[in-house]
Motif scaffolding. Structure first.
Motif: not given
Length: 261
Positions: A180-203
């Motif tokens: 949410e913070a990235d979306r309010r700023g100048i950064s973009s949330v990438t597909l790679h980021n999201i897949e990494t976070y999915v991996g965090d949940a699986a871990k």
């Protein structure tokens, strides 16, 4: 005590006994038995103050010895009581651990589902700023408390696995909030980021699952490693059905957990 030590101690004692015996024999040879005994008794009588002092000293030593024994006994009793108290608390923390792990597995599933929802709406590898963010789950507070209490009563060598699980929870929660913070700023949330976070949940699911046998009393050993098969099971249990993503994440989780030891 070794034989050479016994021999070394015995030499001066033997010499002392020999010297005393020699003097006694010479005394009896030079004078009559009655005279020698009479003079010996007179000498002892003249040293009556020394006898009193010696008796008092011996009594003091004996009193100190028994006092020290009593103190040591009290210390040992206190240590045994504390050990029993710690064992009881560890058993209580272990008894609720299956419930705690179940909550964490549920949290991992909910987190993965939220991330997979975002993955599905990515466009050209980027999460659109107009995409609606799902309600991210919160880490169960009671679960953290239960894990903290368990760590307090574990042996030092067993604490790391639990500590690693808590660390993964902190990192994963921070990353989800960062979307949410990235979306309010100048950064973009990438597909790679999201897949990494999915991996965090699986871990998190994998780390929690590997503790169930210990929690249920099937083993007294807290595992520190995971098999690739269990890693793949974890990715499947958090609803990752994309074969390529599941394979990449399961291998990453396998190497990450086993490299933490």
């Amino acid at each position: 005590m070794k034989k050479r030590h016994t021999f070394a101690i015995g030499i001066p004692i033997g010499l002392l006994v020999f010297a005393i015996g020699r003097e006694v024999c010479l005394a009896f040879a030079a004078q009559s038995w009655g005279t020698v005994i009479s003079e010996a008794l007179a000498a002892v009588g003249s040293l009556r103050w020394i006898d009193t002092t010696l008796a008092t000293g011996l009594a003091a030593v004996a009193a100190a010895y028994f006092s020290v024994r009593a103190v040591h006994s009290q210390i040992n009793q206190a240590e045994r009581t504390e050990q029993r108290r710690n064992d009881a608390k560890r058993a209580a923390a272990r008894a609720v651990l299956p419930l705690t792990l179940s909550k964490l597995c549920g949290y991992a599933k909910d987190s993965s589902e939220a991330m997979l929802t975002l993955r599905a709406v990515c466009v050209s590898g980027i999460l659109p700023r107009t995409a609606t963010l799902p309600q991210f789950p919160a880490i169960p507070d009671a679960a953290i408390t239960d894990l903290k209490e368990l760590i307090e009563y574990l042996d030092p060598g067993d604490r790391r696995t639990i500590a690693e699980l808590i660390g993964d929870l902190q990192v994963q929660a921070a990353r989800m909030l960062g979307i949410e913070a990235d979306r309010r700023g100048i950064s973009s949330v990438t597909l790679h980021n999201i897949e990494t976070y999915v991996g965090d949940a699986a871990k998190i699911y994998a780390r929690s699952s590997m503790l169930f046998d210990y929690a249920r009393g099937k083993t007294d050993i807290i595992p520190t490693t995971i098999s690739l098969r269990d890693s793949r099971t974890a990715t499947h249990m958090v609803n990752i059905y994309d074969h390529d993503l599941e394979e990449r994440l399961s291998r990453r989780i396998f190497h990450q957990i086993n490299s933490d030891i």
